[in-house]
Write an enzyme that holds these catalytic residues in place. Structure first.
Site, mmCIF file in Angstrom:
data_model
loop_
_atom_site.group_PDB
_atom_site.id
_atom_site.type_symbol
_atom_site.label_atom_id
_atom_site.label_comp_id
_atom_site.label_asym_id
_atom_site.label_seq_id
_atom_site.Cartn_x
_atom_site.Cartn_y
_atom_site.Cartn_z
ATOM 1 N N GLN A 138 0.825 -1.205 0.000
ATOM 2 C CA GLN A 138 0.000 0.000 0.000
ATOM 3 C C GLN A 138 0.869 1.268 0.000
ATOM 4 O O GLN A 138 0.544 2.265 0.637
ATOM 5 C CB GLN A 138 -0.938 -0.010 1.207
ATOM 6 C CG GLN A 138 -2.068 -1.005 1.100
ATOM 7 C CD GLN A 138 -3.043 -0.671 -0.028
ATOM 8 O OE1 GLN A 138 -3.226 0.495 -0.372
ATOM 9 N NE2 GLN A 138 -3.669 -1.684 -0.596
ATOM 10 N N SER A 139 1.924 1.218 -0.762
ATOM 11 C CA SER A 139 2.888 2.314 -0.786
ATOM 12 C C SER A 139 2.316 3.578 -1.421
ATOM 13 O O SER A 139 1.903 3.587 -2.589
ATOM 14 C CB SER A 139 4.130 1.871 -1.567
ATOM 15 O OG SER A 139 4.968 2.962 -1.855
#
Length: 345
Positions: free
Chosen positions: A80-81
């Site tokens: 979930q960068s």
């Protein structure tokens, strides 16, 4: 005669990727509830694909990539960068391709940041690794593969922090100082998240040169204080070199706190979830569970311990990360129920 920071920054190529300046706003409802006079720097409102702090960094890295004739940006991060989302967006904005190498973890559902990366057409590699901070070998493999295909890749490290990209937050420090002058605002402390340390260090250098001497307080999101100080030294020396500043110059008062991380990077601690609820319910501003929520957790702990009172003025840096909230829906839902919210299902 010494040059100004503005003059020294002009020596480095930069491409505009987002709308600046971001607002510096009062938080009247939260201030009334807690006591101190609170303000927030809205770097969640950069306008590149849901915003956040990364566009300021990427303006320098993408300029370097284009100058080298690159056709593909390569980077890495957690599933979930925020950085992967915004690097992909930056690549598309300037007509480049993007490859992202992401670590498999419990948040790899097709939503939030990961969904945006696929929608923008990045080539995604999900790999098994103990931590997204250890993805460098995988990045190197992809880099070599792209070279073999005749492509011209440019690698941006995890979180996008390099000496050159940190210049984006030297510029942000100048922006904050200008907005404080315009609003006739003097603050007793500035709180920021502390991840890789580039933002914190760049702000420290920039704000001190502008005569802003209040404590700069970093809330670590991923590593112990000793490692944070090591990174601070690394970026401080590199930035001083780029900007022809004396690395032995005064830094003033600053603090780094590591007691709000939780079990690991991205751990949505109970205090962090409470902080997100508080900001949302007083100001209608959503923090994220990884960076700005942890920053707020640290400030609230200090406030509860009696450090800040109605006589103090505090500035909080919102670094973005909102899309990650959706990947934490289960934890957030459970927490809302725990706090008495009747969630319809």
């Amino acid at each position: 005669m010494n040059r100004s920071l503005e003059e020294d920054l002009e020596r480095y190529p930069r491409i505009s990727l987002t709308r600046l300046p971001t607002p510096l706003q009062a938080l009247p409802s939260l201030s009334a509830k807690l006591g101190p006079r609170l303000f927030i720097k809205r770097d969640d409102l950069t306008d590149l694909t849901f915003g956040g702090d990364k566009p300021r960094k990427l303006e320098y890295e993408v300029a370097r990539a284009l100058a080298q004739g690159a056709d593909t940006l390569v980077t890495c991060g957690s599933s979930q960068s925020n950085h992967a989302r915004l690097t992909t967006a930056a690549a598309r904005k300037v007509g480049m391709d993007c490859v992202v190498i992401l670590s498999r973890d419990q948040y790899q559902q097709l939503q939030g940041n990961l969904l945006t990366v696929y929608l923008m057409g990045a080539q995604v590699h999900l790999v098994e690794t103990s931590s997204h901070w250890d993805l460098k070998p995988h990045v190197q493999n992809v880099y070599q593969s792209l070279l073999a295909q005749g492509r011209k890749p440019y690698v941006i490290p995890v979180s996008g922090t390099t000496p050159q990209s940190s210049l984006g937050y030297v510029r942000c420090g100048l922006e904050i100082a200008r907005q404080m002058r315009e609003q006739d605002l003097q603050v007793d402390a500035i709180y920021t998240p502390f991840g890789t340390g580039g933002i914190f260090t760049a702000l420290l250098l920039s704000l001190r040169e502008q005569g802003i001497t209040c404590p700069l307080i970093g809330i670590s999101v991923n590593q112990k204080r000793a490692s944070c100080y090591e990174q601070l030294e690394t970026w401080w020396k590199a930035l001083c070199s780029l900007l022809d500043r004396d690395p032995g110059g005064p830094r003033g008062v600053f603090e780094i706190h590591d007691e709000f991380i939780g079990r690991e990077y991205g751990d949505p601690t109970e205090d962090c979830l409470d902080a997100i609820m508080l900001m949302g319910r007083t100001e209608g501003i959503l923090l994220d569970p990884v960076y700005s929520g942890k920053m707020m957790t640290g400030f609230l702990a200090h406030q509860a311990a009696g450090r800040w009172s109605a006589e103090h003025t505090i500035l909080l840096l919102h670094s973005g990360g909102g899309p990650a909230l959706f990947a934490y829906a289960e934890e957030l839902g459970m927490h809302l129920k725990k706090r008495g919210v009747d969630i319809l299902s």
